[in-house]
Design an enzyme around this catalytic site. Structure first.
Site, short mmCIF file in Angstrom:
data_model
loop_
_atom_site.label_atom_id
_atom_site.label_comp_id
_atom_site.label_asym_id
_atom_site.label_seq_id
_atom_site.Cartn_x
_atom_site.Cartn_y
_atom_site.Cartn_z
N ASP A 28 4.09 -31.81 -1.30
CA ASP A 28 5.05 -32.04 -2.38
C ASP A 28 6.48 -31.80 -1.92
OD1 ASP A 28 6.41 -32.10 -4.93
OD2 ASP A 28 4.46 -31.72 -5.85
N CYS A 34 7.61 -36.19 -9.65
CA CYS A 34 6.24 -35.96 -9.21
C CYS A 34 5.20 -36.84 -9.90
CB CYS A 34 5.86 -34.49 -9.43
SG CYS A 34 6.92 -33.31 -8.58
N ASP A 36 4.82 -36.88 -1.69
CA ASP A 36 4.96 -37.71 -2.89
C ASP A 36 6.37 -38.26 -3.03
OD1 ASP A 36 5.98 -35.18 -3.42
OD2 ASP A 36 5.15 -35.05 -5.45
N HIS A 37 7.35 -37.46 -2.69
CA HIS A 37 8.76 -37.84 -2.69
C HIS A 37 9.47 -36.82 -1.83
CE1 HIS A 37 9.29 -34.51 -5.43
NE2 HIS A 37 8.34 -35.04 -6.21
#
Length: 509
Positions: free
Chosen positions: A13, A53, A315-316
């Protein structure tokens, strides 16, 4: 390679790509991911197609742009009938095991209001078999583990206060490294997987770190000297940054640096504070890398390394002080550019790919590798050709991302200051080999960055010398949206002979 086909899909994450290749790469120790890169294919221009998210994971796990799945905020439901990696892997005969979280908001049309799935945006995506509940705002198994080890607290969130009292930003967490959330999740994965050695398996392992709150156990809390790190990339002062475009003032105020730590008073954006928190972030990244190394060792020692497709990504990403910003509600690459490393048994090793790839490509890649048909709803494309050393002739020459900055339940800073609403508080980002175009749904001016010039340090959208480039990229963005409108049923036809379907991904006409 044997006939066995396992898949391990790891998402970290909020990890920036430049921790592995770029500005921060020389300042953070990630030995296991770097070792994996030597045996895998690394995608250097990989971008999340949306933030934050929940939306980013919805896109990854459905293979859809946000404009199609429309789960555009944390808490915005994902339609219950959307094909996902879990639903399609079940069709392929796999039990989709989840170690961690998917941040999925479920469809209220098929759930009772009292259903626990209606009480949190962090619920697991339908179709996954949750092996251990590990969600930032819940994580009850980890809490129980800590209680069994003798830890105590009055409030769960005290676990995230540096040093327990917040007196020093990079004080160690109150728990030992061996008891951290990252260690606990890895232990549960390693305790579970040996029994599956005799069958094909699919596991989705998701690490919350280095997502804030920024607190790390010793020795990761002060592993890196803040004074040794490069300063963030910035355009002058915070005021100078906000003056670049009307979007940036609300963006800077939406996620202040103080929101990235808990229990610490007087957190202001001084260089000392910024560098200290950047050092904690890098320490958390190193902690995750250590445990990914444990997972890699398990695969090798159990004889499953050459049977397993291994994907490591994020995810980013995270602004981390760049442009005076924190978080991921931004338009800059730092918020979207993520690492992607894929090791396919029998595939190329130590190769770099510079073609633009997107987070929606990962689910089609997994389905393609196990031999399962990719649904027409999925906008992404399989990366298997790259893993075999080939670049498709018709591969995209740009990447596309979206961001929604509205909130139905309470007006956001953007809506208040810009006068936008839930229908036009959104933007699109198109990046080609030279330019980045940011276009807004509201009546706001575009942004254009020339990476042959000053890049993101200068907006050239109003420069007449770039008028033709601006027009060309605007047309390209429009065409992209038109070409990628939802294909769930658009290639189905009801005929006198019954329903017919053509494949979006393997056209037969």
């Amino acid at each position: 390679m044997s006939e066995r086909r396992n898949v391990l899909f790891i998402i970290i994450d909020q990890l920036r790509a430049d921790c592995l290749h770029g500005a921060l790469a020389d300042h953070v120790d990630l030995p296991n991911m770097r070792a994996l890169m030597a045996e895998a294919v690394t995608f250097n221009r990989h971008f999340s197609v949306t933030n934050p998210c929940g939306p980013s994971r919805a896109s990854i796990l459905t293979g859809q742009y946000a404009m199609n799945h429309r789960s555009v905020r944390n808490g915005t439901p994902l339609r219950h009938d959307t094909p996902t990696i879990a639903s399609e892997m079940r069709k392929a005969g796999y039990l989709p095991m989840l170690f961690g979280y998917t941040d999925t908001s479920h469809d209220p049309r098929v759930q009772a209001p009292t259903d626990p799935a209606m009480q949190t945006y962090e619920f697991p995506m339908a179709g996954f078999a949750e092996q251990v509940e590990m969600r930032l705002e819940m994580s009850y198994p980890w809490r129980s583990y800590l209680l069994s080890k003798g830890y105590t607290w009055d409030s769960y969130w005290q676990l995230y206060i540096p040093g327990g009292d917040g007196s020093r930003l990079n004080a160690p967490a109150v728990y030992k490294a061996e008891d951290s959330d990252t260690a606990f999740l890895t232990n549960r994965f390693l305790d579970t997987m040996p029994a599956y050695a005799d069958e094909d398996w699919f596991a989705h392992l998701t690490y919350i770190r280095p997502h804030p709150p920024l607190v790390a156990p010793a020795p990761y809390n002060d592993m890196y000297d803040p004074t040794s790190l490069p300063l963030p990339t910035r355009i002058g002062t915070r005021k100078d940054e906000a003056a670049v475009h009307p979007f940036f003032g609300p963006a800077l105020d939406n996620a202040p640096i103080a929101s990235f730590v808990i229990g610490c008073s007087g957190v202001t954006p001084t260089d000392d504070t910024i560098q200290t928190l950047r050092s904690v972030y890098l320490g958390l990244a190193t902690e995750v890398d250590h445990h990914i190394g444990r997972v890699m060792s398990f695969l090798k020692e159990s004889g499953q390394w050459d049977d397993t497709l291994l994907i490591v990504t994020a995810d980013h990403a995270e602004m981390l002080g760049d442009h005076h910003a924190w978080g991921k509600h931004s338009v800059y690459d730092a918020a979207y550019h993520t690492p992607l490393i894929i090791r396919a048994p029998g595939g190329k090793a130590g190769q770099d790919v510079d073609a633009p790839t997107e987070s929606i490509d990962l689910t089609p890649t997994i389905l393609d590798w196990v031999g399962q048909e990719v649904p027409n709803s999925m906008d992404g494309r399989s990366l298997l050709p790259f893993l075999n050393g080939e670049t498709p002739d018709d591969w995209r020459d740009y990447s596309f991302s979206e961001l929604d900055f509205s909130e139905p339940e309470a007006l956001t800073l953007w809506e208040k200051r810009l006068g936008t609403d839930t229908s036009n508080s959104s933007l699109g980002i198109l990046r080609d080999d030279r330019f980045t175009l940011v276009e807004f749904a509201a009546d706001l001016p575009p942004l254009l960055f020339d990476h042959h010039g000053k890049g993101e340090m200068e907006n050239v959208a109003e420069d007449p010398a770039f008028a033709s480039d601006l027009a060309r990229l605007t047309r390209q963005m429009l065409r992209h949206r038109m070409r990628n409108m939802d294909h769930t049923l658009s290639l189905d036809t009801i005929t006198n002979d019954g329903p017919k379907r053509q494949s979006r991904h393997q056209p037969n006409r």
